[in-house]
Design a protein around this motif. Structure first.
Motif, PDB file in Angstrom:
ATOM      1  N   ILE A 275       0.847  -1.197   0.000  1.00 11.09           N
ATOM      2  CA  ILE A 275       0.000   0.000   0.000  1.00 11.09           C
ATOM      3  C   ILE A 275       0.879   1.242   0.000  1.00 11.09           C
ATOM      4  O   ILE A 275       1.877   1.315   0.718  1.00 11.09           O
ATOM      5  CB  ILE A 275      -0.924  -0.005   1.235  1.00 11.09           C
ATOM      6  N   TYR A 276       0.458   2.224  -0.823  1.00  5.31           N
ATOM      7  CA  TYR A 276       1.126   3.524  -0.802  1.00  5.31           C
ATOM      8  C   TYR A 276       0.069   4.601  -0.605  1.00  5.31           C
ATOM      9  O   TYR A 276      -0.886   4.706  -1.374  1.00  5.31           O
ATOM     10  CB  TYR A 276       1.909   3.785  -2.088  1.00  5.31           C
ATOM     11  N   LEU A 277       0.246   5.401   0.431  1.00  4.46           N
ATOM     12  CA  LEU A 277      -0.738   6.420   0.796  1.00  4.46           C
ATOM     13  C   LEU A 277      -0.630   7.656  -0.085  1.00  4.46           C
ATOM     14  O   LEU A 277       0.456   8.153  -0.365  1.00  4.46           O
ATOM     15  CB  LEU A 277      -0.552   6.835   2.250  1.00  4.46           C
ATOM     16  N   LYS A 278      -1.812   8.131  -0.509  1.00  3.64           N
ATOM     17  CA  LYS A 278      -1.952   9.414  -1.180  1.00  3.64           C
ATOM     18  C   LYS A 278      -2.860  10.290  -0.310  1.00  3.64           C
ATOM     19  O   LYS A 278      -3.314   9.869   0.749  1.00  3.64           O
ATOM     20  CB  LYS A 278      -2.577   9.218  -2.573  1.00  3.64           C
ATOM     21  N   LYS A 279      -3.129  11.513  -0.749  1.00  3.30           N
ATOM     22  CA  LYS A 279      -4.016  12.387   0.007  1.00  3.30           C
ATOM     23  C   LYS A 279      -5.457  11.895  -0.135  1.00  3.30           C
ATOM     24  O   LYS A 279      -6.004  11.846  -1.235  1.00  3.30           O
ATOM     25  CB  LYS A 279      -3.906  13.830  -0.494  1.00  3.30           C
ATOM     26  N   ASN A 280      -6.060  11.487   0.960  1.00  2.00           N
ATOM     27  CA  ASN A 280      -7.461  11.049   1.042  1.00  2.00           C
ATOM     28  C   ASN A 280      -7.748   9.693   0.386  1.00  2.00           C
ATOM     29  O   ASN A 280      -8.906   9.273   0.323  1.00  2.00           O
ATOM     30  CB  ASN A 280      -8.417  12.098   0.440  1.00  2.00           C
ATOM     31  N   PHE A 281      -6.740   9.012  -0.133  1.00  2.00           N
ATOM     32  CA  PHE A 281      -6.935   7.662  -0.665  1.00  2.00           C
ATOM     33  C   PHE A 281      -5.596   6.944  -0.660  1.00  2.00           C
ATOM     34  O   PHE A 281      -4.564   7.524  -0.313  1.00  2.00           O
ATOM     35  CB  PHE A 281      -7.563   7.683  -2.064  1.00  2.00           C
ATOM     36  N   PHE A 282      -5.607   5.668  -1.019  1.00  2.00           N
ATOM     37  CA  PHE A 282      -4.341   4.943  -1.131  1.00  2.00           C
ATOM     38  C   PHE A 282      -4.358   4.035  -2.346  1.00  2.00           C
ATOM     39  O   PHE A 282      -5.417   3.666  -2.867  1.00  2.00           O
ATOM     40  CB  PHE A 282      -4.032   4.151   0.142  1.00  2.00           C
ATOM     41  N   LEU A 283      -3.161   3.705  -2.787  1.00  2.00           N
ATOM     42  CA  LEU A 283      -2.981   2.774  -3.900  1.00  2.00           C
ATOM     43  C   LEU A 283      -2.593   1.413  -3.336  1.00  2.00           C
ATOM     44  O   LEU A 283      -1.710   1.316  -2.483  1.00  2.00           O
ATOM     45  CB  LEU A 283      -1.886   3.256  -4.847  1.00  2.00           C
ATOM     46  N   TYR A 284      -3.259   0.386  -3.821  1.00  4.69           N
ATOM     47  CA  TYR A 284      -2.853  -0.986  -3.505  1.00  4.69           C
ATOM     48  C   TYR A 284      -2.193  -1.539  -4.767  1.00  4.69           C
ATOM     49  O   TYR A 284      -2.843  -1.704  -5.790  1.00  4.69           O
ATOM     50  CB  TYR A 284      -4.066  -1.827  -3.106  1.00  4.69           C
ATOM     51  N   TYR A 285      -0.890  -1.819  -4.661  1.00  2.00           N
ATOM     52  CA  TYR A 285      -0.139  -2.309  -5.815  1.00  2.00           C
ATOM     53  C   TYR A 285      -0.332  -3.818  -5.949  1.00  2.00           C
ATOM     54  O   TYR A 285       0.379  -4.609  -5.332  1.00  2.00           O
ATOM     55  CB  TYR A 285       1.338  -1.980  -5.657  1.00  2.00           C
ATOM     56  N   TYR A 286      -1.268  -4.202  -6.794  1.00  4.79           N
ATOM     57  CA  TYR A 286      -1.465  -5.629  -7.062  1.00  4.79           C
ATOM     58  C   TYR A 286      -0.252  -6.175  -7.814  1.00  4.79           C
ATOM     59  O   TYR A 286       0.226  -7.269  -7.529  1.00  4.79           O
ATOM     60  CB  TYR A 286      -2.748  -5.835  -7.861  1.00  4.79           C
ATOM     61  N   THR A 287       0.219  -5.392  -8.766  1.00  5.53           N
ATOM     62  CA  THR A 287       1.500  -5.628  -9.434  1.00  5.53           C
ATOM     63  C   THR A 287       2.129  -4.258  -9.680  1.00  5.53           C
ATOM     64  O   THR A 287       1.517  -3.220  -9.418  1.00  5.53           O
ATOM     65  CB  THR A 287       1.344  -6.355 -10.789  1.00  5.53           C
ATOM     66  N   LYS A 288       3.307  -4.261 -10.233  1.00  5.77           N
ATOM     67  CA  LYS A 288       3.964  -2.995 -10.557  1.00  5.77           C
ATOM     68  C   LYS A 288       3.142  -2.198 -11.566  1.00  5.77           C
ATOM     69  O   LYS A 288       3.103  -0.961 -11.519  1.00  5.77           O
ATOM     70  CB  LYS A 288       5.365  -3.280 -11.115  1.00  5.77           C
ATOM     71  N   GLU A 289       2.474  -2.909 -12.466  1.00  7.15           N
ATOM     72  CA  GLU A 289       1.713  -2.255 -13.533  1.00  7.15           C
ATOM     73  C   GLU A 289       0.244  -1.998 -13.167  1.00  7.15           C
ATOM     74  O   GLU A 289      -0.419  -1.203 -13.825  1.00  7.15           O
ATOM     75  CB  GLU A 289       1.744  -3.107 -14.803  1.00  7.15           C
ATOM     76  N   LEU A 290      -0.249  -2.672 -12.137  1.00  8.20           N
ATOM     77  CA  LEU A 290      -1.676  -2.590 -11.817  1.00  8.20           C
ATOM     78  C   LEU A 290      -1.879  -2.155 -10.367  1.00  8.20           C
ATOM     79  O   LEU A 290      -1.469  -2.850  -9.437  1.00  8.20           O
ATOM     80  CB  LEU A 290      -2.342  -3.949 -12.050  1.00  8.20           C
ATOM     81  N   GLN A 291      -2.513  -0.998 -10.199  1.00  7.64           N
ATOM     82  CA  GLN A 291      -2.812  -0.494  -8.863  1.00  7.64           C
ATOM     83  C   GLN A 291      -4.321  -0.254  -8.732  1.00  7.64           C
ATOM     84  O   GLN A 291      -4.969   0.156  -9.686  1.00  7.64           O
ATOM     85  CB  GLN A 291      -2.081   0.815  -8.577  1.00  7.64           C
TER      86      GLN A 291
END
Length: 265
Positions: free
Chosen positions: A90-106
């Motif tokens: 998981i990588y946090l952004k402002k008010n949401f986060f990205l879940y990196y399923y793969t390097k190419e797919l979040q």
């Protein structure tokens, strides 16, 4: 042999030796994984140290030449940048986060879901995303009130058309009940109820979604009393108390075809 920093020898059940690696950063002890050699375990430690202290390392820089997994890279870089460590990628952004399923797919999620997805790993099978919970596979769309076997653009839709954007505002539930489908007839929305028993049978058309959902339950009850052997899922309707439900249940009518079907089986 001099002990390498961050390396801890251990033994498997069969007695064979392997090496664990870990690092402590800002009072957080982080496990980096298991390795076949002390040298690789140490390389993992050094790589983690570089990721945690060097802002020039980015998630996209990861490749197969690095010791640590891509998932571990995401976790470490997120900890470096946002002071939050998650075991999942998981990588946090402002008010949401990205879940990196793969390097190419979040996948994008609301920050309100951070605790859940920091404890549950996303998996995919047959195009469906799920998490493992208590030994079961839980379709993550169920968290939005979307039933199993729901059809996109009939029962739900992604508002901005992005299937990877799983923030609540981007998911619109069109039909939230089993067997109920919203239809526009002559400029008026009606709710069509169908039940599947060796094919789809129309239960009726109703003015409200709640009536349609109760009608489905009534059809289920009728079919079960007639000996139909099927594991139907019934609708749970939060907006009705027991008295209101009973009154509506008695009021709604179901198609004679349901009765005709059951009486001839």
């Amino acid at each position: 042999m001099e002990k390498l920093p961050g390396v801890f020898p251990s033994k498997k059940k069969d007695g064979s030796l392997y090496f664990r690696s870990s690092i402590t950063y800002k009072n957080k002890h982080i496990s980096l994984g298991s390795f076949s050699s002390a040298e690789n375990a140490h390389k993992g430690y050094l790589e983690a140290k570089e990721l945690l202290t060097n802002p020039n390392f980015h998630i996209e820089n990861h490749n197969k030449n690095y010791i640590l997994s891509f998932s571990k890279w995401v976790s470490l870089i997120n900890f470096r940048d946002n002071a939050v460590y998650c075991k999942t990628p998981i990588y946090l952004k402002k008010n949401f986060f990205l879940y990196y399923y793969t390097k190419e797919l979040q996948y994008k999620f609301d920050v309100d879901d951070l605790f859940y997805y920091s404890k549950h790993s996303l998996q995919k099978r047959g195009g469906h995303l799920f998490v493992a919970e208590y030994g079961m596979q839980i379709n993550i769309l169920s968290r939005y009130g979307i039933k199993n076997f729901a059809v996109e653009n009939r029962d739900y839709r992604f508002v901005n058309g992005d299937h990877t954007d799983l923030r609540y505002r981007n998911i619109e539930v069109i039909n939230k009940y089993y067997g109920v489908c919203q239809q526009l007839e002559r400029g008026i929305f009606r709710y069509v109820t169908k039940i599947h028993v060796n094919g789809d049978y129309r239960v009726g058309v109703y003015a409200t979604e709640t009536e349609a959902a109760v009608a489905y339950n009534k059809a289920v009850d009728f079919l079960l009393t007639q000996g139909i052997q099927k594991n139907f899922q019934k609708n749970y309707i939060l907006e009705l108390n027991e008295i209101e439900y009973a009154a509506l249940y008695n009021k709604v009518r179901i198609s004679k075809k349901i009765k005709f079907f059951s009486n001839n089986k």
